[in-house]
Design a protein around this motif. Structure first.
Motif, mmCIF file in Angstrom:
data_model
loop_
_atom_site.group_PDB
_atom_site.id
_atom_site.type_symbol
_atom_site.label_atom_id
_atom_site.label_comp_id
_atom_site.label_asym_id
_atom_site.label_seq_id
_atom_site.Cartn_x
_atom_site.Cartn_y
_atom_site.Cartn_z
ATOM 1 N N GLY A 1 -24.727 -40.514 -23.252
ATOM 2 C CA GLY A 1 -24.089 -39.915 -21.975
ATOM 3 C C GLY A 1 -24.472 -38.547 -21.763
ATOM 4 O O GLY A 1 -25.216 -37.929 -22.285
ATOM 5 N N TRP A 2 -23.275 -38.003 -21.313
ATOM 6 C CA TRP A 2 -23.402 -36.595 -20.876
ATOM 7 C C TRP A 2 -22.178 -35.945 -21.362
ATOM 8 O O TRP A 2 -20.849 -36.348 -21.432
ATOM 9 C CB TRP A 2 -23.282 -36.423 -19.382
ATOM 10 N N VAL B 1 -16.050 -34.592 -24.491
ATOM 11 C CA VAL B 1 -16.268 -35.900 -24.537
ATOM 12 C C VAL B 1 -17.541 -36.240 -24.186
ATOM 13 O O VAL B 1 -18.237 -35.609 -23.137
ATOM 14 C CB VAL B 1 -14.895 -36.837 -23.670
ATOM 15 N N CYS B 2 -18.186 -37.602 -24.567
ATOM 16 C CA CYS B 2 -19.239 -38.045 -24.134
ATOM 17 C C CYS B 2 -18.979 -39.101 -22.960
ATOM 18 O O CYS B 2 -18.385 -40.298 -23.427
ATOM 19 C CB CYS B 2 -19.985 -38.697 -25.376
ATOM 20 N N VAL B 3 -19.394 -38.944 -21.891
ATOM 21 C CA VAL B 3 -19.238 -39.865 -20.643
ATOM 22 C C VAL B 3 -20.616 -40.567 -20.496
ATOM 23 O O VAL B 3 -21.548 -39.900 -20.354
ATOM 24 C CB VAL B 3 -18.892 -38.822 -19.329
ATOM 25 N N ASP B 4 -20.396 -41.800 -20.549
ATOM 26 C CA ASP B 4 -21.468 -42.614 -20.141
ATOM 27 C C ASP B 4 -22.565 -42.200 -19.401
ATOM 28 O O ASP B 4 -22.288 -41.622 -17.955
ATOM 29 C CB ASP B 4 -20.927 -44.149 -20.143
ATOM 30 N N ASN B 5 -23.766 -42.376 -19.477
ATOM 31 C CA ASN B 5 -25.003 -42.296 -18.668
ATOM 32 C C ASN B 5 -24.847 -42.971 -17.284
ATOM 33 O O ASN B 5 -25.336 -42.692 -16.185
ATOM 34 C CB ASN B 5 -26.210 -42.242 -19.302
ATOM 35 N N LEU C 1 -13.123 -33.665 -14.946
ATOM 36 C CA LEU C 1 -14.208 -33.759 -15.802
ATOM 37 C C LEU C 1 -15.266 -33.116 -15.186
ATOM 38 O O LEU C 1 -16.070 -33.577 -14.026
ATOM 39 C CB LEU C 1 -14.670 -35.252 -16.132
ATOM 40 N N TYR C 2 -16.079 -32.152 -15.914
ATOM 41 C CA TYR C 2 -17.281 -31.382 -15.411
ATOM 42 C C TYR C 2 -18.478 -31.629 -16.461
ATOM 43 O O TYR C 2 -17.997 -31.622 -17.815
ATOM 44 C CB TYR C 2 -16.994 -29.907 -15.222
ATOM 45 N N PRO C 3 -19.579 -31.778 -16.127
ATOM 46 C CA PRO C 3 -20.788 -31.621 -17.124
ATOM 47 C C PRO C 3 -20.735 -30.433 -17.913
ATOM 48 O O PRO C 3 -19.919 -29.194 -17.428
ATOM 49 C CB PRO C 3 -22.112 -31.846 -15.983
#
Length: 848
Positions: free
Chosen positions: A585-586, A601-605, A623-625
């Protein structure tokens, strides 16, 4: 005659033997079949029964009254009939005597002590006739075998080594039963040779001669179990007993352990000061009898990262449990007490804190339960949310004074998904999620009600397979592994400095303490630590696949992987060798200039929103990239980074007995105890020291990133979450000049795989408790106490290395040595700790 004798003593696979040896082997395997059938009660299990021969029974052929049978036929025989054990034993003894007499004749013939071959031939012919007769008798008696088998259970014997004359099982109670897994079934393995040996022959009394397995003939991980008809080794995987279930957890709020767990040590909870935004966000269980003298320790007030004692803040009637053995005064009894911690070891596969729950999921054992706690929402400190025990006791040496170091408050939810609680009327709409979707995970949450929590351990199964939980951010169900529950993300409000920094995956069915009434909660609605729903902020970023989720509530899934350890790997879209990807993810966190710092944290792609959520802008947690703006220069070997959205992957370790460990402050894993492999080298990064937002965890970034194509490769600076390379800062020749030698250099790191079931930071000493090995030892380090941005308290190697380019190049993330502060009113020792002294540490591996 010589060939006959050889056939009677050797057990060569795929060799049809003479009737002389057939009788003994047939009787032995029929006896084994009886035992195996009684214990396993499963046809499939017979395919693995080695019996007294300790070789695959399918390798043997038997000629019974002219018909050809293999050992695979025995399950059918067992199922169809039963065997009269007494007759079998009588026949077996009769044949033993006959064969012994024949062997004596053969021996005399070889020594020329018999008159003629005809004498021996007559004896052989008579014996063969007797064998034929007994085989027919055995065939008849086999019809009643199953009725005998049913009367035996697996509880009768731990390990069968024979059958007594009266027909009862002969048991060996001194040896452990060996288990093997076959097509998700378990069976007992009855054998006479050790697991590292194979059968060579059987003597005249039916006892085996065992030889060591020829491992070199089969290669690593396999062993020879026999020789085929061409003389080649028959190989199979070496059987390994499952590892023991063992895991470490910390019982926050008490100095002991519960539910049969073993207390490793009792300590005190250390953390940053409630007025200071820097230092570290993670709680530390400080080990007593600290080593705060000797080389590298001084009494100077360098004021880098600071560690304070923790206190409960329960004076405002937060916990009003009068219906369950408590009243307001009882709760206030612990106000300003120093918070204890118990470093515990339990026979479970893994442990996990479940927010919003008082009970554990099926298959999990409760370690303890309590109150979800953080700091006051307006304070400058934002620790990781922690579960404090509901029945606390203070740390050893508690002085009841109001030192006000790290403070802990209970937590309440201020919004659930869709803003239901935040925008709801207090009296008429207690958190009902009005979407018409019964699966909406916000249902059941109550505003101003203290959130509960529980710490649970995954109970071992017969298979004893490893287990590790992790959160899949941005998905409602787990891509791999088991979905424990589907929930919604929560954290502190983006305008609040305090509360907690973690992103929590809240369950769909919260549980509240039944001894508290709503009116007692409601009267304190303006206090404490607060939780809010998290929304995606993705409208103008570079990731086109996430733009449609802007302002929607972020989903999550609590996942259970069949793995011993799971770790998030930043700037990667795959996983290193020896690990398996769970999802990619991102990398995301809070915006860099918001007041609230969170975690990376790793947010799913392929992220999803919470069921029923909409695009209304409630703006709770966000939550921001993430971008990275500075990296080490010079000869660091770092290349390929630019201001694009940083990727990530979540990886599970393949081995059931190894764990991940990050070696902070070193360029490679070499020298770490228990090292199995180096997964990657990298550099340390975190948010900027002057930024209040972004994430707060130190990350080990790989030397070369992997980017994902998402609508172009823009390198334009965005107002998002931002990473910076981390640099050492020495205040005054700290740590015996170790820190001065790397002052202003960038900080290296390496991610390693080590052969330990569990890995933990133990602060205060450079040795480990009994049962643990020192993987490496060093110093607790973090951000400076008065910087706007916090880090995490990590154990950095005692032999620090630097790389990149000397001099403060990046002006980004900074790293300082940690000191204990405010101990005993700045005078004297408390559990071995002193005011203004540096803190040693060890990274400890749990042996199994």
């Amino acid at each position: 005659i010589e060939q006959q004798q050889q056939n009677a003593t050797l057990a060569t696979p795929n060799l049809t033997t003479s009737n002389t040896s057939i009788m003994m082997r047939a009787l032995m395997l029929v006896a084994v079949a009886i035992v195996g059938g009684a214990l396993a009660q499963d046809t499939a299990s017979f395919k693995q029964v080695d019996g007294m021969l300790h070789a695959k029974s399918t390798d043997f052929q038997f000629e019974l009254t002219g018909d050809s049978f293999t050992a695979d036929s025995f399950p059918e025989i067992v199922q169809e009939g039963s065997f009269k054990l007494s007759e079998l034993l009588m026949n077996m003894k009769k044949q033993e005597m006959a064969i012994k007499a024949l062997e004596e004749k053969l021996d005399k013939y070889q020594k020329n002590t018999v008159d003629s071959f005809e004498d021996v031939a007559d004896e052989l012919e008579s014996l063969n006739a007797t064998i034929e007769q007994e085989l027919s008798s055995i065939e008849d008696s086999v019809e009643t075998l199953s009725s005998f088998s049913v009367n035996l259970t697996s509880d009768d014997c731990d390990k069968v080594v024979g059958i007594e004359d009266d027909g009862t099982l002969k048991c060996d109670t001194d040896k452990d039963t060996i288990y093997e897994e076959d097509e998700n079934k378990w069976q007992r393995r009855v054998s006479s040779c050790p697991t590292d040996s194979i059968l060579q022959s059987i003597d005249k009394e039916g006892k085996p001669t065992c030889i060591k397995r020829a491992v070199e003939a089969c290669g690593e991980g396999k062993s020879a179990t026999g020789i085929d008809k061409d003389g080649k080794a028959i190989c199979e995987d070496i059987f390994q007993a499952p590892p023991k279930a063992l895991s470490t957890y910390i019982r926050w709020g008490r100095r002991d352990c519960w539910q049969g767990s073993k207390l490793v040590y009792s300590g005190w909870l250390g953390g940053a000061h409630y007025t200071q935004p820097g230092s570290g966000v993670n709680p530390l269980c400080m080990r007593p009898n600290a080593q705060q003298t000797g080389t590298g320790i001084d009494n100077g007030n360098q004021d880098g990262a600071l560690i304070y004692r923790s206190e409960w803040q329960w004076n405002d009637g937060t916990i009003y449990e009068y219906n369950n053995g408590y009243d307001w005064s009882d709760a206030r009894e612990f106000h300003d007490d120093e918070v204890a911690c118990g470093f515990c070891q339990a026979e479970v596969q893994t442990t996990q804190m479940f927010p919003g729950k008082m009970t554990c999921p099926d298959g999990w054992k409760q370690m303890y339960w309590g109150y979800l706690s953080g700091d006051y929402h307006t304070h400058r400190r934002s620790p990781k949310w922690t579960c404090l025990d509901h029945e606390p006791n203070p740390a050893n040496g508690n002085d009841r004074g109001n030192q006000d170091g790290a403070l802990w408050y209970t937590t309440e939810v201020d919004t659930s998904p869709g803003g239901a609680i935040y925008h709801a009327d207090w009296d008429t709409n207690m958190g009902v999620y009005n979407t018409g979707d019964t699966q909406a995970p916000g249902t059941g949450y109550r505003r101003y009600h203290e959130m509960m929590c529980t710490v649970c351990g995954k109970e071992p199964t017969m298979y004893n397979k490893p287990s590790k939980t992790f959160i899949q951010y941005g998905k409602r169900t787990c891509t791999k592994g088991k979905t424990v529950y589907s929930g919604w993300l929560a954290t502190g409000h983006y305008t609040h400095f305090g509360s907690g920094s973690s992103y929590l995956c809240m369950p769909p069915d919260p549980e509240y303490f039944n001894g508290v009434t709503e009116r007692h909660y409601a009267r304190w609605r303006n206090s404490r630590s607060r939780l809010y729903t998290v929304e995606y902020e993705t409208s103008s970023n570079k990731i086109t696949t996430l733009r449609g989720l802007h302002n929607h509530d972020a989903s999550c899934a609590m996942c259970e992987a069949e793995a011993n350890d799971v770790k998030m790997m930043p700037a990667m879209t795959s996983c290193p060798k020896g690990t398996t990807i769970q999802y990619e993810g991102w990398l995301m966190a809070e915006r860099h200039n918001h007041r609230h710092n969170t975690e990376w944290v790793c947010v799913d792609n392929k992220a999803e929103a919470v069921l029923g959520s909409d695009s209304r802008d409630h703006n709770g947690g966000l939550l921001y990239p993430t971008e990275i703006h500075t990296v080490p220069a010079g000869n660091s070997g770092v290349s390929g980074y630019n201001r694009r959205a940083v990727t990530c992957s979540v990886c599970a370790i393949d081995s059931p007995t190894t764990s991940f460990v990050t070696r902070w402050g070193r360029k490679e894993c070499k020298g770490a105890k228990g090292l199995k492999s180096e997964l990657y080298k990298g550099f340390v990064a975190n948010g900027n020291s002057g930024h209040t937002g972004s994430g707060s965890d130190f990350l080990c970034m790989p030397l070369k990133p992997v980017y994902r194509d998402q609508g172009g490769a823009s390198t334009t600076t965005r107002s998002e979450s931002i990473l910076y390379a981390t640099e050492y800062v020495d205040q005054a020749n700290q740590l015996g000049n170790v820190l001065n030698n790397v002052n202003a250099w960038e900080v290296p790191c390496a991610v390693c795989e080590v052969e330990y079931k569990d890995v933990n930071i133990v602060p205060g000493r450079t040795d480990c408790p009994t049962g643990y090995d020192v993987i490496y030892a060093g110093w607790i380090m973090a951000e400076r106490y008065n910087h706007n941005h916090a880090g995490t308290f990590e154990c950095f190697d005692g032999a620090l290395e630097g790389f990149g380019q000397s001099g403060f190049q990046n002006k980004g993330s900074r790293l300082y040595a940690s000191e204990t502060e405010g101990i005993r009113g700045n005078a004297g020792a408390w559990q071995g700790y002193y005011h203004n002294r540096e803190v040693r540490c060890a990274v400890c591996g749990l042996k199994v």
